[in-house]
Design a protein around this motif. Sequence first.
Motif, mmCIF file in Angstrom:
data_model
loop_
_atom_site.group_PDB
_atom_site.id
_atom_site.type_symbol
_atom_site.label_atom_id
_atom_site.label_comp_id
_atom_site.label_asym_id
_atom_site.label_seq_id
_atom_site.Cartn_x
_atom_site.Cartn_y
_atom_site.Cartn_z
ATOM 1 N N SER A 72 0.834 -1.206 0.000
ATOM 2 C CA SER A 72 0.000 0.000 0.000
ATOM 3 C C SER A 72 0.862 1.248 0.000
ATOM 4 O O SER A 72 0.553 2.232 -0.671
ATOM 5 C CB SER A 72 -0.908 0.025 1.228
ATOM 6 O OG SER A 72 -1.820 -1.033 1.166
ATOM 7 N N ASP A 193 -5.776 -0.932 -4.997
ATOM 8 C CA ASP A 193 -5.179 -1.470 -3.772
ATOM 9 C C ASP A 193 -6.098 -2.521 -3.164
ATOM 10 O O ASP A 193 -7.083 -2.195 -2.515
ATOM 11 C CB ASP A 193 -4.922 -0.333 -2.772
ATOM 12 C CG ASP A 193 -4.071 -0.793 -1.594
ATOM 13 O OD1 ASP A 193 -3.802 -2.012 -1.490
ATOM 14 O OD2 ASP A 193 -3.685 0.050 -0.777
ATOM 15 N N GLU A 194 -5.768 -3.757 -3.386
ATOM 16 C CA GLU A 194 -6.563 -4.895 -2.915
ATOM 17 C C GLU A 194 -8.057 -4.689 -3.159
ATOM 18 O O GLU A 194 -8.859 -4.803 -2.229
ATOM 19 C CB GLU A 194 -6.323 -5.140 -1.413
ATOM 20 C CG GLU A 194 -4.847 -5.271 -1.087
ATOM 21 C CD GLU A 194 -4.582 -6.213 0.070
ATOM 22 O OE1 GLU A 194 -5.439 -7.056 0.356
ATOM 23 O OE2 GLU A 194 -3.490 -6.118 0.654
#
Lengths: 404, 291
Positions: A72, A193-194
Amino acid sequence: MIDDTNTQIVIKDLWKVYGKDTKRIFQKNLINKSKEEIQNETGCIVGMRDINLEIKKGEFYILMGLSGSGKSTLIRALIRLVKTTKGSIEINGEDITKMSSDQMIQFRRKTFGMVFQSYGLLPHMSVLDNAAYGLKIRGVGKEERYKKAHEVLETVGLKGWEDYFPTSLSGGMQQRVGLARALANDPEILLMDEPFSGLDPLIRRQMQDELVELQSKLQKTIVFVTHDLHEALKLGDRIAILRNGEVVQVGTPEDIITHPADDYVQDFVQDASPAKVLTASSIMSDIPVITYAWEGPKTALTLMRGQKKRMGYVVDQNRKFLGVITAKELQRLLDSGEKYKSIPSSSIELVESVHPDVLIEDLFSVAPQNPYPIPVVDENDRLLGRISSDTIFDSISSNGGNNE
Amino acid sequence: MNKFPELFNLPLAKYVDKAMDWLLIHWEGFFDFIGFIILKVVLLFEDLFLFVPWFVIILLIGYAGWKLVGSLKTGILFMVFMMIIGLFGYWDLAMQTLALVISSVILALVVGLPLGIVMARSDRAERIFKPALDAMQTMPSFVYLIPALMFFGMGKVPSMFATVIYAVPPVIRLTNVGIRTVDVESVEAAKAFGATKKQILFDVQLPLAKPSIMVGINQTTMMALSMVVIGSMIGAKGLGMEVLLAIGRIEVGRGFEAGISIVFMAVIIDRITHSFSVKKPKKQKKNEVTE
Ligand SMILES: Nc1ncnc2c1ncn2[C@@H]1O[C@H](COP(=O)(O)OP(=O)(O)O)[C@@H](O)[C@H]1O
Ligand SMILES: [Mg+2]
């Protein structure tokens, strides 16, 4: 396709240190110490350490690593949601670490779209307004931004949901809104991000499939963070594996699986259940008995007996798979006294078949319904091989069964 | 022998007086300006409430009870309350009190919202404001009357000045808390799409902090009401004055009537402002397409 001549993102010697007075860790006596040692001695946390990466235009680039490995931090640094401590990030030749705040705001508007793990939607705005929000920020007029928002919502399969509020939607649908919002800006670079980590497995798979399809049309540069190897292998053109803020290996999914750079990557590859990595083609075996539909029952039965098998896989002249037939059924046909020139279709048992690129994981749902080994066929339904339930079981226990 | 030695007398009172004198001389224009604004605002509301016929106000309050607070029954109850206040003969006083409360709250918002926003944006501001706000809230309310008196003399203006100072902390505090507890990803999303600080504030932070800010406004309003009553000690006309007079003359019945009127107003104001902070069950669909 990836444009090899055109590098879009160049990251050089990039460091991020969280904490106070972070420059001091670049002193000689600290810089080479491990993340733990630095944290113990200074209280500073090394989020990224000396990262060098190049991401090409149109590339689907995966950042993978365990929780806390700095994924991240890195993806957020690309859009300067994280202020980096040292090094440079050149995007289209411009170093964003040197831009002023105002320049950065403009740069974000024209270059990026971002999708967040827990969606980051605005709950007081309708789905339509959420999708149009990036355009609103840019100062695009109401009519134009709604037109665009309608378009992208249709692209992500949310036509008809424009007037709902995000909270009344399921997680998967909320993330579609998030994706629509990112696409509405028509960004050069999509940061994710994920994005699918919060979704349940079935929806996640579906979203992955759709993203692959979307990307084949859009050809954006995508930087995608995940901790899920399966997801990485499925989506990525290239994968960078991070550990403790450092890049351990960069390579294609093939590279990573076949030549893991070190034990960490090896563990990663093994930690993921083989069922999620291996495909049907890797465990299928040859068909022992092929029954040709245009031949008579007698020939078929002779072939079958010759192989000491109780059933055969029936194909037509094009080797197209039709179904299975048992020795018992062939015997019955012969006993009935009628003269069959070919196998009657009423005698062929229909069974489910799979494609060779299907994950072993997905075979678990097919196997129980199939009294025979599962036939594997190509996209033209031509018979390629078969997989017995024993093989499925073996494949996941032999490859080190320490799955998550 | 056990007397505290007079030798060590600390003449703080003298210094405070001196400081006040200095302020009054050198900042006279400033205080005049503040006083002028305060007076304008409160007179505006007083004129408004006394100009609008009483039954219109009663109907409006009933309607608010019905639509905002929840049920027709509440609306009717509110109207009964207001009727009773009228029957006591306190209509005009009640309207004056209401005008004081509303104008104090408006001024408290004008001051408090920006301060709350500043506090939310800067950790340093929060570190400075927090103890100050804590101290303000532990101070007995009539303490605020003293500086108010010194700056503005007797009357409505000092009373309102004290009220605003006394009632402003909750709105500052809860604006700060509201903004700070907004979902981080929503803020980051806006930032990632290139929102300026101002866009983030108005598109994301303030709308999402609204329930919290509304709680702050509710508390501020209730504190303003209690302070307005106390403010009658320095000459603000209204229901508080009536209570004060009744106490002075030991007229229990009269004090009771005025007291009940204040309670009724408190209930009405509390319920109505409270209703803003409660999230109404959101309709699944927006009724109109915004195109
Ligand atoms: N705001 C922060 N302050 C201090 N440390 C942080 C902060 N954000 C992340 N870190 C630390 O940086 C490291 C990398 O975190 P992160 O980038 O969030 O990892 P990942 O996304 O791979 O889970 C972790 O050790 C984490 O504790
Ligand atoms: Mg993360």
